[in-house]
Design a protein around this motif. Structure first.
Motif, PDB file in Angstrom:
ATOM      1  N   ASP A  80       0.857  -1.183   0.000  1.00 54.05           N
ATOM      2  CA  ASP A  80       0.000   0.000   0.000  1.00 54.05           C
ATOM      3  C   ASP A  80       0.895   1.235   0.000  1.00 54.05           C
ATOM      4  O   ASP A  80       1.617   1.478   0.980  1.00 54.05           O
ATOM      5  N   PRO A  81       0.909   2.025  -1.081  1.00 47.61           N
ATOM      6  CA  PRO A  81       1.812   3.184  -1.137  1.00 47.61           C
ATOM      7  C   PRO A  81       1.532   4.217  -0.057  1.00 47.61           C
ATOM      8  O   PRO A  81       2.393   5.047   0.234  1.00 47.61           O
ATOM      9  N   ALA A  82       0.344   4.169   0.549  1.00 51.04           N
ATOM     10  CA  ALA A  82       0.034   5.115   1.617  1.00 51.04           C
ATOM     11  C   ALA A  82       0.929   4.913   2.829  1.00 51.04           C
ATOM     12  O   ALA A  82       1.050   5.797   3.673  1.00 51.04           O
ATOM     13  N   THR A  83       1.588   3.752   2.929  1.00 50.35           N
ATOM     14  CA  THR A  83       2.472   3.477   4.053  1.00 50.35           C
ATOM     15  C   THR A  83       3.886   3.986   3.830  1.00 50.35           C
ATOM     16  O   THR A  83       4.732   3.877   4.717  1.00 50.35           O
ATOM     17  N   SER A  84       4.154   4.531   2.641  1.00 48.41           N
ATOM     18  CA  SER A  84       5.507   4.986   2.316  1.00 48.41           C
ATOM     19  C   SER A  84       5.427   6.216   1.427  1.00 48.41           C
ATOM     20  O   SER A  84       4.886   6.147   0.320  1.00 48.41           O
ATOM     21  N   SER A  85       5.983   7.328   1.891  1.00 53.28           N
ATOM     22  CA  SER A  85       5.948   8.550   1.083  1.00 53.28           C
ATOM     23  C   SER A  85       6.754   8.378  -0.198  1.00 53.28           C
ATOM     24  O   SER A  85       6.387   8.919  -1.251  1.00 53.28           O
ATOM     25  N   GLN A  88       4.578   6.347  -2.565  1.00 56.70           N
ATOM     26  CA  GLN A  88       3.466   7.184  -3.006  1.00 56.70           C
ATOM     27  C   GLN A  88       3.910   8.168  -4.075  1.00 56.70           C
ATOM     28  O   GLN A  88       3.243   8.359  -5.092  1.00 56.70           O
ATOM     29  N   GLU A  89       5.070   8.786  -3.865  1.00 50.14           N
ATOM     30  CA  GLU A  89       5.590   9.736  -4.846  1.00 50.14           C
ATOM     31  C   GLU A  89       5.882   9.045  -6.167  1.00 50.14           C
ATOM     32  O   GLU A  89       5.618   9.593  -7.239  1.00 50.14           O
ATOM     33  N   VAL A  91       4.414   6.281  -7.401  1.00 46.06           N
ATOM     34  CA  VAL A  91       3.152   5.941  -8.067  1.00 46.06           C
ATOM     35  C   VAL A  91       2.545   7.177  -8.721  1.00 46.06           C
ATOM     36  O   VAL A  91       2.079   7.127  -9.871  1.00 46.06           O
ATOM     37  N   GLU A  92       2.546   8.291  -8.022  1.00 49.11           N
ATOM     38  CA  GLU A  92       1.986   9.527  -8.574  1.00 49.11           C
ATOM     39  C   GLU A  92       2.796  10.004  -9.777  1.00 49.11           C
ATOM     40  O   GLU A  92       2.226  10.488 -10.767  1.00 49.11           O
ATOM     41  N   THR A 124       3.098   2.367 -13.488  1.00 48.76           N
ATOM     42  CA  THR A 124       3.863   2.184 -12.249  1.00 48.76           C
ATOM     43  C   THR A 124       4.928   1.114 -12.427  1.00 48.76           C
ATOM     44  O   THR A 124       6.075   1.273 -11.987  1.00 48.76           O
ATOM     45  N   GLN A 177       0.553  -1.659  -5.909  1.00 44.20           N
ATOM     46  CA  GLN A 177       0.554  -0.283  -5.413  1.00 44.20           C
ATOM     47  C   GLN A 177      -0.376   0.622  -6.206  1.00 44.20           C
ATOM     48  O   GLN A 177      -0.750   1.695  -5.720  1.00 44.20           O
TER      49      GLN A 177
END
Length: 219
Positions: A80-85, A88-89, A91-92, A124, A177
């Motif tokens: 879950d990318p929400a657990t890692s900045s 998350q960056e 994926v975005e 991704t 992710q």
């Protein structure tokens, strides 16, 4: 968009690859367990884990056991990318890159058939492979990705199955992710002198893989 050449340099060390594999195989490991498994000093393990966390490959969390004292910190792969900045960056950034390219390029029937969610998963996955220097070539119709052998294989020449298992799980986690139907069917190493292939499939179809085909999760 330019590649960030610092991406995944945290894996340019055999000890970190082995630590990541252990965490992949047994999510929720503590530093003590990882030190015992690898034979490394606990302080060395902490340094390696911080590098893996900075890359967005593992995440740390406090595990409450109900006892007294400070709860132990455990480590898990980033799904879950929400657990890692960092994840998350990434994926975005992949989504932004893919959407920009599709606005520029002529309409593609295959892209339209895949759907937005699957396309963002491919975005991704492509960015992960490109940042890793694997020169990915994506065949959207066949759901195949050609790539050059990963650096983990060269680092762990004495244990190639471990290298392939680490990267196969990284591909699974990377696809997870970005929400969507695509999954890894199998990672086939060295189908040519310098070529590996990642075969994907859609989970929302009847074309489901035989799990026995998956790359063995060898320790």
């Amino acid at each position: 968009m330019p590649r960030r050449r610092t991406d995944f340099r945290g894996l340019a060390d055999p000890s970190r690859i082995r630590l990541l594999r252990r965490i992949q195989a047994a999510p929720g490991c503590t530093v003590k367990v990882l030190a015992e498994h690898t034979g490394l000093h606990v302080n060395t393990v902490r340094e390696h884990l911080q590098a893996l966390a900075d890359e967005g490959l593992v995440t740390a969390e406090a595990t409450h056991t109900g006892g007294r004292g400070r709860p132990p910190t455990t480590y898990r792969p980033v799904v879950d990318p929400a657990t890692s900045s960092a994840a998350q960056e990434r994926v975005e950034r992949a989504r932004e890159r893919g959407d920009t390219l599709r606005r520029i390029l002529p309409p593609d029937t295959t892209s339209a058939e895949l759907g937005e969610a699957a396309l963002h998963q491919l975005d991704t996955l492509y960015l992960h492979l490109d940042d890793s220097g694997l020169e990915p070539v994506v065949d959207q119709e066949r759901l195949e990705v050609d790539l050059v052998p990963c650096p983990f294989y060269r680092i762990l020449e004495e244990d190639p199955q471990l290298a392939c298992a680490v990267h196969a799980q990284l591909l699974r986690d990377t696809l997870a992710q970005a929400p969507g139907p695509l999954r890894l069917r199998e990672l086939r190493p060295f189908v040519g002198p310098a070529t590996c292939i990642a075969h994907l499939y859609r989970e929302d179809t009847t074309d489901r893989p035989d799990r026995a085909k998956d790359t063995p999760a060898t320790e």
